[in-house]
Design a protein around this motif. Structure first.
Motif, PDB file in Angstrom:
ATOM      1  N   TYR A  48       9.024  31.684  65.382  1.00  0.00           N
ATOM      2  CA  TYR A  48       9.727  32.959  65.513  1.00  0.00           C
ATOM      3  C   TYR A  48      10.213  33.446  64.154  1.00  0.00           C
ATOM      4  O   TYR A  48       9.996  34.606  63.775  1.00  0.00           O
ATOM      5  N   ALA A  49      10.877  32.563  63.396  1.00  0.00           N
ATOM      6  CA  ALA A  49      11.420  32.944  62.092  1.00  0.00           C
ATOM      7  C   ALA A  49      10.319  33.372  61.139  1.00  0.00           C
ATOM      8  O   ALA A  49      10.459  34.364  60.398  1.00  0.00           O
ATOM      9  N   ALA A  50       9.204  32.648  61.135  1.00  0.00           N
ATOM     10  CA  ALA A  50       8.085  32.997  60.259  1.00  0.00           C
ATOM     11  C   ALA A  50       7.501  34.355  60.630  1.00  0.00           C
ATOM     12  O   ALA A  50       7.134  35.154  59.758  1.00  0.00           O
ATOM     13  N   SER A  51       7.437  34.641  61.939  1.00  0.00           N
ATOM     14  CA  SER A  51       6.894  35.937  62.371  1.00  0.00           C
ATOM     15  C   SER A  51       7.811  37.079  61.956  1.00  0.00           C
ATOM     16  O   SER A  51       7.345  38.153  61.569  1.00  0.00           O
ATOM     17  N   LYS A  52       9.120  36.852  62.011  1.00  0.00           N
ATOM     18  CA  LYS A  52      10.062  37.890  61.594  1.00  0.00           C
ATOM     19  C   LYS A  52      10.016  38.104  60.076  1.00  0.00           C
ATOM     20  O   LYS A  52      10.138  39.240  59.593  1.00  0.00           O
ATOM     21  N   LEU A  53       9.866  37.031  59.324  1.00  0.00           N
ATOM     22  CA  LEU A  53       9.757  37.175  57.872  1.00  0.00           C
ATOM     23  C   LEU A  53       8.493  37.951  57.507  1.00  0.00           C
ATOM     24  O   LEU A  53       8.518  38.817  56.631  1.00  0.00           O
ATOM     25  N   ALA A  54       7.407  37.660  58.190  1.00  0.00           N
ATOM     26  CA  ALA A  54       6.173  38.406  57.947  1.00  0.00           C
ATOM     27  C   ALA A  54       6.369  39.888  58.257  1.00  0.00           C
ATOM     28  O   ALA A  54       5.884  40.762  57.522  1.00  0.00           O
ATOM     29  N   GLY A  55       7.106  40.180  59.326  1.00  0.00           N
ATOM     30  CA  GLY A  55       7.382  41.569  59.666  1.00  0.00           C
ATOM     31  C   GLY A  55       8.179  42.284  58.597  1.00  0.00           C
ATOM     32  O   GLY A  55       7.925  43.448  58.278  1.00  0.00           O
ATOM     33  N   GLU A  56       9.175  41.588  58.037  1.00  0.00           N
ATOM     34  CA  GLU A  56       9.941  42.158  56.919  1.00  0.00           C
ATOM     35  C   GLU A  56       9.009  42.549  55.775  1.00  0.00           C
ATOM     36  O   GLU A  56       9.106  43.661  55.217  1.00  0.00           O
ATOM     37  N   CYS A  57       8.144  41.610  55.405  1.00  0.00           N
ATOM     38  CA  CYS A  57       7.241  41.849  54.273  1.00  0.00           C
ATOM     39  C   CYS A  57       6.317  43.033  54.541  1.00  0.00           C
ATOM     40  O   CYS A  57       6.091  43.874  53.661  1.00  0.00           O
ATOM     41  N   PHE A  58       5.795  43.106  55.752  1.00  0.00           N
ATOM     42  CA  PHE A  58       4.919  44.226  56.094  1.00  0.00           C
ATOM     43  C   PHE A  58       5.676  45.554  56.077  1.00  0.00           C
ATOM     44  O   PHE A  58       5.173  46.563  55.588  1.00  0.00           O
TER      45      PHE A  58
END
Length: 293
Positions: A127-137
């Motif tokens: 979950y945390a990794a997916s949210k971090l990826a969303g931030e970057c995008f």
């Protein structure tokens, strides 16, 4: 100004939309309008039809433990769906606002100083990794995007039904006379959606872009949060502190994810009130919530 809000019916969306109305017209959007779990089908036509100046995404995949066994679903909504939405906003010259989480931190322990926006993230779960990826995008794909990290959200519009939010869960279980075992080694800042919404509106009004932390002031463990809930509610349930290892959740949570808000204050937004004061306001507000809503 015209503002579209995806996830308008959620806890944060329900507090955010009335406050955004002071800035202009607000368009309420749901999963039926844009389904981030199907990033290939995020329709640019929705932006063309509503023609907003600002698009705010409050929608997310928030099943932290379930994400460990269905990572594709978490990344589809929290990363690829956000990317598609950010790209659509950029193409339509619409300002994009997106919400993220304190869970992007965690790997760099031990830690006892609030984490700034410039600190290197270290997600410990899918979950945390997916949210971090969303931030970057969001920040890379949309022009002048605003990304807000927050923590431990609870709001009156999440108080209905089974589950709801952490405050409601604690009150419900205590009301059933059941013992409660709450982790006492995860430090964060519980944050009231009404306060987060107020600060977000100020950033939107000012045209602020970049990455910001918005949380109530102070810090505490989930056990300390639970104890304060019961103190303010006048309850004395059977409450026991435990470790994260004893709780044994499927997904690992950060041991210390208190967020610093110095950047927010420097941008002209006053620091939010301390979290125990915010909790008191929540408990008072929920008393006046219309029945059945």
């Amino acid at each position: 100004m015209k503002i579209a809000v995806l996830g308008a019916a959620g806890q944060l969306g329900r507090d955010l939309c009335p406050r955004l109305a002071a800035l202009g017209d607000v368009v309420l959007l749901s999963r039926a309008d844009i389904d981030l779990s199907r990033p290939e089908a995020v329709p640019p036509a929705v932006l063309a039809a509503s023609r907003p100046d600002v698009f705010i995404n409050c929608a997310a995949y928030n099943l932290v433990d379930k994400a460990e066994v269905e990572p594709e679903a978490a990344f589809a909504t929290n990363a690829l769906g956000v990317r598609a939405l950010a790209k659509a906003c950029h193409a339509a010259r619409v300002r994009f606002v997106h919400f993220s989480t304190d869970y992007v931190f965690g790997l760099h322990t031990p830690r006892r100083a609030p984490r700034a926006e410039t600190d290197v993230p270290g997600p410990e779960s899918v979950y945390a990794a997916s949210k971090l990826a969303g931030e970057c995008f969001a920040l890379s794909e949309a022009r002048d995007a605003l990304v807000v990290r927050t923590c431990g959200l609870y709001g009156v519009w999440g108080s209905g039904g089974k589950g709801g939010n952490f405050v409601e869960t604690m009150l419900r279980v205590a009301g059933q006379g059941k013992p409660l075992r709450v982790v006492n080694d995860q430090h964060c800042t519980p944050s009231y959606t009404a306060d987060v919404a107020d600060a977000t509106v100020q950033l939107v009004r000012n045209g602020t872009s970049g990455l910001f932390h918005i949380v109530n002031r102070g810090a505490g463990t989930w056990f300390e949060f639970a104890a304060e809930i019961f103190r303010q509610a006048g309850l004395k349930p059977d409450l026991t502190p435990i470790t994260s290892a004893e709780f044994n959740a499927a997904a690992k949570r950060p041991a210390y994810s208190v967020l610093a808000t110095d950047k927010l204050v420097a941008a002209g937004v006053p620091a939010l009130r301390p979290w125990p004061e915010a909790l008191a306001a929540y408990l008072a507000e929920r008393q006046n919530k219309p029945a059945g809503k």
